[in-house]
Design a protein around this motif. Sequence first.
Motif, mmCIF file in Angstrom:
data_model
loop_
_atom_site.group_PDB
_atom_site.id
_atom_site.type_symbol
_atom_site.label_atom_id
_atom_site.label_comp_id
_atom_site.label_asym_id
_atom_site.label_seq_id
_atom_site.Cartn_x
_atom_site.Cartn_y
_atom_site.Cartn_z
ATOM 1 N N CYS A 111 0.824 -1.222 0.000
ATOM 2 C CA CYS A 111 0.000 0.000 0.000
ATOM 3 C C CYS A 111 0.851 1.262 0.000
ATOM 4 C CB CYS A 111 -0.945 0.003 1.195
ATOM 5 S SG CYS A 111 -2.227 -1.271 1.096
ATOM 6 N N ASN A 112 2.038 1.184 0.602
ATOM 7 C CA ASN A 112 2.942 2.338 0.593
ATOM 8 C C ASN A 112 3.562 2.550 -0.782
ATOM 9 O OD1 ASN A 112 2.538 2.942 3.285
ATOM 10 N ND2 ASN A 112 4.279 1.746 3.996
ATOM 11 N N GLN A 113 3.699 1.457 -1.543
ATOM 12 C CA GLN A 113 4.369 1.541 -2.842
ATOM 13 C C GLN A 113 3.415 1.872 -3.991
ATOM 14 O OE1 GLN A 113 7.688 1.484 -1.333
ATOM 15 N NE2 GLN A 113 7.889 1.020 -3.476
ATOM 16 N N VAL A 114 2.165 1.409 -3.886
ATOM 17 C CA VAL A 114 1.248 1.507 -5.032
ATOM 18 C C VAL A 114 0.622 2.896 -5.111
ATOM 19 C CG1 VAL A 114 -0.886 0.780 -3.864
ATOM 20 C CG2 VAL A 114 -0.522 0.190 -6.277
ATOM 21 N N ASP A 115 0.401 3.376 -6.335
ATOM 22 C CA ASP A 115 -0.344 4.620 -6.524
ATOM 23 C C ASP A 115 -1.803 4.345 -6.174
ATOM 24 O OD1 ASP A 115 1.637 6.397 -7.426
ATOM 25 O OD2 ASP A 115 1.623 5.458 -9.393
ATOM 26 N N ASN A 116 -2.430 5.258 -5.420
ATOM 27 C CA ASN A 116 -3.796 4.979 -4.954
ATOM 28 C C ASN A 116 -4.840 5.333 -6.008
ATOM 29 O OD1 ASN A 116 -3.311 7.691 -4.625
ATOM 30 N ND2 ASN A 116 -4.297 7.864 -2.642
ATOM 31 N N ASN A 117 -4.702 4.686 -7.128
ATOM 32 C CA ASN A 117 -5.682 4.733 -8.214
ATOM 33 C C ASN A 117 -6.160 3.299 -8.401
ATOM 34 O OD1 ASN A 117 -6.299 4.151 -11.173
ATOM 35 N ND2 ASN A 117 -6.238 6.380 -11.223
ATOM 36 N N MET A 118 -7.476 3.067 -8.368
ATOM 37 C CA MET A 118 -7.977 1.695 -8.318
ATOM 38 C C MET A 118 -7.614 0.879 -9.546
ATOM 39 S SD MET A 118 -9.065 1.030 -5.428
ATOM 40 C CE MET A 118 -9.568 -0.627 -5.846
ATOM 41 N N ASP A 119 -7.531 1.501 -10.714
ATOM 42 C CA ASP A 119 -7.092 0.762 -11.903
ATOM 43 C C ASP A 119 -5.682 0.224 -11.694
ATOM 44 O OD1 ASP A 119 -9.211 0.727 -13.795
ATOM 45 O OD2 ASP A 119 -8.934 2.864 -14.131
ATOM 46 N N ILE A 120 -4.796 1.078 -11.159
ATOM 47 C CA ILE A 120 -3.405 0.672 -10.916
ATOM 48 C C ILE A 120 -3.338 -0.355 -9.795
ATOM 49 C CG2 ILE A 120 -1.135 1.491 -10.146
ATOM 50 C CD1 ILE A 120 -1.787 4.160 -11.536
ATOM 51 N N VAL A 121 -4.093 -0.141 -8.718
ATOM 52 C CA VAL A 121 -4.109 -1.080 -7.586
ATOM 53 C C VAL A 121 -4.506 -2.477 -8.051
ATOM 54 C CG1 VAL A 121 -5.304 -1.681 -5.443
ATOM 55 C CG2 VAL A 121 -4.529 0.660 -5.802
ATOM 56 N N ILE A 122 -5.603 -2.556 -8.789
ATOM 57 C CA ILE A 122 -6.096 -3.860 -9.263
ATOM 58 C C ILE A 122 -5.085 -4.514 -10.197
ATOM 59 C CG2 ILE A 122 -7.879 -4.968 -10.690
ATOM 60 C CD1 ILE A 122 -9.844 -2.849 -9.501
ATOM 61 N N ASN A 123 -4.488 -3.718 -11.083
ATOM 62 C CA ASN A 123 -3.492 -4.255 -12.023
ATOM 63 C C ASN A 123 -2.276 -4.802 -11.278
ATOM 64 O OD1 ASN A 123 -2.376 -4.623 -14.738
ATOM 65 N ND2 ASN A 123 -0.970 -2.992 -14.164
ATOM 66 N N GLU A 124 -1.790 -4.058 -10.279
ATOM 67 C CA GLU A 124 -0.611 -4.500 -9.529
ATOM 68 C C GLU A 124 -0.916 -5.743 -8.690
ATOM 69 O OE1 GLU A 124 2.354 -3.469 -9.958
ATOM 70 O OE2 GLU A 124 1.859 -1.776 -11.239
ATOM 71 N N LEU A 131 1.014 -9.369 -9.030
ATOM 72 C CA LEU A 131 1.643 -10.037 -7.893
ATOM 73 C C LEU A 131 1.108 -11.447 -7.698
ATOM 74 C CD1 LEU A 131 1.922 -7.245 -5.160
ATOM 75 C CD2 LEU A 131 3.796 -8.662 -6.018
ATOM 76 N N ILE A 132 -0.205 -11.601 -7.836
ATOM 77 C CA ILE A 132 -0.817 -12.921 -7.648
ATOM 78 C C ILE A 132 -0.323 -13.890 -8.715
ATOM 79 C CG2 ILE A 132 -3.017 -14.171 -7.778
ATOM 80 C CD1 ILE A 132 -4.314 -11.690 -6.462
ATOM 81 N N SER A 133 -0.246 -13.443 -9.950
ATOM 82 C CA SER A 133 0.259 -14.298 -11.029
ATOM 83 C C SER A 133 1.715 -14.683 -10.788
ATOM 84 C CB SER A 133 0.128 -13.581 -12.383
ATOM 85 O OG SER A 133 -1.219 -13.320 -12.680
ATOM 86 N N TYR A 134 2.497 -13.720 -10.318
ATOM 87 C CA TYR A 134 3.924 -13.950 -10.075
ATOM 88 C C TYR A 134 4.142 -14.946 -8.942
ATOM 89 C CZ TYR A 134 8.843 -12.687 -9.282
ATOM 90 O OH TYR A 134 10.211 -12.709 -9.139
ATOM 91 N N ALA A 135 3.319 -14.849 -7.884
ATOM 92 C CA ALA A 135 3.486 -15.723 -6.718
ATOM 93 C C ALA A 135 3.042 -17.154 -6.988
ATOM 94 C CB ALA A 135 2.699 -15.154 -5.534
ATOM 95 N N ILE A 181 7.130 -7.976 -3.992
ATOM 96 C CA ILE A 181 6.631 -6.604 -4.158
ATOM 97 C C ILE A 181 7.715 -5.713 -4.755
ATOM 98 C CG2 ILE A 181 5.802 -4.556 -2.906
ATOM 99 C CD1 ILE A 181 4.500 -6.586 -0.911
ATOM 100 N N PHE A 182 8.966 -5.848 -4.252
ATOM 101 C CA PHE A 182 10.064 -5.036 -4.784
ATOM 102 C C PHE A 182 10.390 -5.429 -6.228
ATOM 103 C CE2 PHE A 182 11.317 -4.296 -0.217
ATOM 104 C CZ PHE A 182 11.135 -2.925 -0.251
ATOM 105 N N ASP A 183 10.276 -6.741 -6.529
ATOM 106 C CA ASP A 183 10.586 -7.211 -7.881
ATOM 107 C C ASP A 183 9.553 -6.771 -8.910
ATOM 108 O OD1 ASP A 183 12.839 -8.467 -6.975
ATOM 109 O OD2 ASP A 183 11.951 -10.476 -6.890
ATOM 110 N N MET A 184 8.291 -6.791 -8.501
ATOM 111 C CA MET A 184 7.209 -6.611 -9.458
ATOM 112 C C MET A 184 6.694 -5.187 -9.584
ATOM 113 S SD MET A 184 6.809 -9.471 -10.828
ATOM 114 C CE MET A 184 5.295 -9.150 -11.701
ATOM 115 N N MET A 185 6.729 -4.440 -8.511
ATOM 116 C CA MET A 185 6.096 -3.120 -8.525
ATOM 117 C C MET A 185 7.098 -2.020 -8.810
ATOM 118 S SD MET A 185 3.414 -3.211 -5.378
ATOM 119 C CE MET A 185 3.081 -1.468 -5.620
ATOM 120 N N PRO A 186 6.819 -1.179 -9.803
ATOM 121 C CA PRO A 186 7.696 -0.028 -10.023
ATOM 122 C C PRO A 186 7.592 0.926 -8.843
ATOM 123 C CG PRO A 186 5.693 0.170 -11.337
ATOM 124 C CD PRO A 186 5.674 -1.190 -10.714
ATOM 125 N N GLN A 187 8.729 1.419 -8.388
ATOM 126 C CA GLN A 187 8.704 2.387 -7.301
ATOM 127 C C GLN A 187 8.071 3.688 -7.803
ATOM 128 O OE1 GLN A 187 9.965 1.190 -4.252
ATOM 129 N NE2 GLN A 187 9.876 -0.616 -5.540
#
Length: 344
Positions: free
Chosen positions: A182-195, A199-203, A213-219
């Motif tokens: 939550c600290n890393q993601v932009d608080n836009n629901m389209d972006i939240v859902i996409n990220e 992550l779920i696919s990656y795990a 989270i560090f590997d998959m999410m752009p800072q």
Amino acid sequence: MINFADLEKKLKKNEIDNCYVFCGSDEKLIKHHVKFITDKVLKSDFVDLNYSKFDGNKADFETIIEACETMPFMSDKKVVVVYRASFLDDSGTNKSSGDLKGENFQLLNEYLSNPSPHCVLIVYYVFSSDREKPSNKIKKLEKKACVIKVDKLRGEVLQKKCRDLFEAAGSKIGKAELTLFCNQVDNNMDIVINEIEKLISYAEGRDITKDDIFDMMPQKSENDIFNLVDYLSQKNIKRALDILNELIYKGEKIPLILFMMGRQFNLLFNIKLGIESGKSKEILANELKLHPYICEKMISQSMKFTLKALKRNIELCVDTEKTLKSTSTDNKINIEVFMIKTVM
């Protein structure tokens, strides 16, 4: 004007209004709130028969009122949704539709003086930017309708929403990992859902870790650097300098900003070199340790530069870094000069 937490309390007490007016910049989040009301009002067996939806940019309000006044089928209530209701802004007449915007607002205002008791009308207007405020028209409706300003999710509210999304997808994430996400993601629901989906696919079924989270999410700063370099590729130095100023305002140090820009130009150089030698997106993503989604975006950005320009920009980065370390001149001026040189 209330927020979603207040609305949720009202609905839990079964306090249903005849009309709801939503406004905010995050349409996905507004849609979530609209669904929350719809699910509360309508039984799932009869949703299709008692739910109508209209495009607020095209429909005239007389047609909408007619739908509101039609009796529900096998239900106490029906729901009518008017989405992207641009007639709620303060711009006045829409040139493409005469005075339809003004007429629609007037008809809505008149309808709310005596609304249909068996209909819940939901109207929403999406702001054109995060800085936009509720219009005077929306404020005028507060005495006749429940007006909700949908703000970006933050803090515990954002964490709860994200936890619900992870759990709904059958994925597990710990409290510390959820806070980091939550600290890393932009608080836009389209972006939240996409990220979350990434992550779920990656795990692949296992618990999500901090490394994932560090590997998959752009800072967030990396997103800014991507946009900054994109504006440089368009030779739009003004917008690039605006992002530079925002990064400095957020507390980023100029040497780090320069380092991130140099890293971006290096990645773009290697990507463009790889594409020109016939490498696929999948191979490049693997070699450069980029997520395929990020790699695809960077491939598109690399196409805006020549190899010669990227090589020159990398050299300019090195020279500017030496200047920052060896002189006492203003660092901000030095990085601005560097940026101007990249578009020459």
